[in-house]
Design a protein around this motif. Sequence first.
Motif, PDB file in Angstrom:
ATOM      1  N   GLY A 199       0.822  -1.209   0.000  1.00 58.75           N
ATOM      2  CA  GLY A 199       0.000   0.000   0.000  1.00 58.75           C
ATOM      3  C   GLY A 199       0.852   1.253   0.000  1.00 58.75           C
ATOM      4  O   GLY A 199       0.589   2.197  -0.767  1.00 58.75           O
ATOM      5  N   MET A 200       1.892   1.274   0.829  1.00 59.55           N
ATOM      6  CA  MET A 200       2.793   2.425   0.871  1.00 59.55           C
ATOM      7  C   MET A 200       3.524   2.587  -0.454  1.00 59.55           C
ATOM      8  O   MET A 200       3.776   3.708  -0.902  1.00 59.55           O
ATOM      9  N   VAL A 248       1.146   4.253  -2.758  1.00 56.45           N
ATOM     10  CA  VAL A 248       1.034   5.679  -2.441  1.00 56.45           C
ATOM     11  C   VAL A 248       2.210   6.448  -3.037  1.00 56.45           C
ATOM     12  O   VAL A 248       2.045   7.502  -3.672  1.00 56.45           O
ATOM     13  N   THR A 249       3.422   5.909  -2.846  1.00 53.18           N
ATOM     14  CA  THR A 249       4.617   6.550  -3.390  1.00 53.18           C
ATOM     15  C   THR A 249       4.554   6.613  -4.911  1.00 53.18           C
ATOM     16  O   THR A 249       4.856   7.645  -5.530  1.00 53.18           O
ATOM     17  N   GLY A 255       1.871   6.536  -6.780  1.00 54.18           N
ATOM     18  CA  GLY A 255       0.838   7.478  -7.177  1.00 54.18           C
ATOM     19  C   GLY A 255       1.278   8.919  -7.051  1.00 54.18           C
ATOM     20  O   GLY A 255       1.012   9.750  -7.930  1.00 54.18           O
ATOM     21  N   LEU A 256       1.972   9.243  -5.970  1.00 53.84           N
ATOM     22  CA  LEU A 256       2.454  10.611  -5.779  1.00 53.84           C
ATOM     23  C   LEU A 256       3.483  10.991  -6.850  1.00 53.84           C
ATOM     24  O   LEU A 256       3.520  12.136  -7.304  1.00 53.84           O
ATOM     25  N   ILE A 308      -3.194   6.374  -5.214  1.00 51.51           N
ATOM     26  CA  ILE A 308      -2.873   6.925  -3.888  1.00 51.51           C
ATOM     27  C   ILE A 308      -3.903   6.483  -2.847  1.00 51.51           C
ATOM     28  O   ILE A 308      -3.562   5.997  -1.764  1.00 51.51           O
ATOM     29  N   ILE A 309      -5.176   6.654  -3.164  1.00 50.90           N
ATOM     30  CA  ILE A 309      -6.234   6.313  -2.208  1.00 50.90           C
ATOM     31  C   ILE A 309      -6.280   4.812  -1.977  1.00 50.90           C
ATOM     32  O   ILE A 309      -6.475   4.339  -0.847  1.00 50.90           O
ATOM     33  N   GLY A 335      -3.752   2.735  -2.107  1.00 56.25           N
ATOM     34  CA  GLY A 335      -2.647   2.413  -1.217  1.00 56.25           C
ATOM     35  C   GLY A 335      -2.940   2.790   0.227  1.00 56.25           C
ATOM     36  O   GLY A 335      -2.620   2.047   1.159  1.00 56.25           O
ATOM     37  N   ALA A 336      -3.564   3.942   0.416  1.00 54.80           N
ATOM     38  CA  ALA A 336      -3.916   4.380   1.768  1.00 54.80           C
ATOM     39  C   ALA A 336      -4.902   3.416   2.415  1.00 54.80           C
ATOM     40  O   ALA A 336      -4.800   3.104   3.615  1.00 54.80           O
TER      41      ALA A 336
END
Length: 426
Positions: free
Chosen positions: A138-139, A142-143, A145-146, A343-344, A346-347
């Motif tokens: 997930g992290m 997020v990375t 996606g960012l 991102i979402i 992964g969160a």
Amino acid sequence: MLANFKSLTKEQRKTEIIAGLTGFFAISYIIIVNPIILTDAKIPAALSVFATIFSSALGCLIMGLWANAPIIITPGMGVNAFFTYTLVIGMKLDWQQAIAISIISSVIYMIVAFSKVSEKLSQAIPQELKIGITAGIGMFLVTLGLEKAQLITQGDSRSLLAVGDLAKPEALLALFGLALTLVLYLRKTTGGFMIAIIVTSALGAVLNIGLQDPPKVSLADLWQYKEILAQGDFSSLFSLKFLLAVFSMTMILVFESMGILEGLLPEADKFKKTFEASSVATFCSGFLGTSPTVAAAESAAGIESGGKTGLMSLVSGGMFLLALFFIPLLSYVPQAAIAPVIIITGAIMMQQLKAINFDDFSEWFPAFLIVVLIPLTGSISVGLAFGFAAYPLVKIAAKKSQAVTPLLAILSILFILQLICEAVFL
């Protein structure tokens, strides 16, 4: 399996279709990115596009019909980097030899998947490590996606990462998409991820923001695809270099797939069939001329949109085939539209950390290593290796050696050997 799909209500089928479309658009970048990475391994990009599409479509078909699970299969990010930059560039193998390594590794993967070994492995892995794998992936998402949103970028000598240029149109479009996606998700809007992708893409097209150059591929080139079909070179089968590469690739395929599937599946009782389907798809990918396929972490985007059955996977597979005719249209789906969903998603996957006992350092530290090292190294296998290697150490140090089963101890030793082999020989 088809009977299972017929039993779905009209509303359930609609939800599964939306989930399949959402999952496809979340992972559609693989059609462009995978060939770019494999180009460095000297596999022609135009032909690699066909291999990426066909292996993904076949994998989704196998997953949908055999396991009836909402999992999308594509050539794995990270695995393709290992294939290209470790096997071909680092070890100076040619891509045909790397394909052979992938095929043999996938055979071992199938043996594990179709035997009771898979169940014993799953039972032997402590819950906190499973949670760490899910949260770590997930992290990683997020990375990823960012980065795709250009909200973060590679840092300078003082930091690993830095804030992107928020004045850039691509970053502003991504922020709009993230805000829209959050609102739709929190209001539980049906198909919210898909709606956000379409609206953000439309805005990007109108403003001419973030549009990509599609790969130069024509269906007229399809007749040349045979040049990379079944091209595995097994001539170095018994060399030390070849065997070490097979060992590392097998560890990555088995434990990365197990970790991803444990984290993604909404129904745990589907794990066995899903693991089997994934292994068969991986085996087929080598003959189709690409790096190994795995369960895509972006499947979570479809699952969060309501996907619960293999119909979602079949829809995504069908979209991969349709992409053959509409590859140029993918250029109208900018990274800024896909990034918010990633991102979402992964969160959401990181929410599982709440189940870990943070009062016991020996419980959460191995999971912590997995969560931190997967995104920082960009390698799921490295995160797994450090987490599994640390688990017996902290348990023995905490006088809780009874938590370390013989099978888990063996796994830890194997992961340590993998790290040593990669550092010394690869």
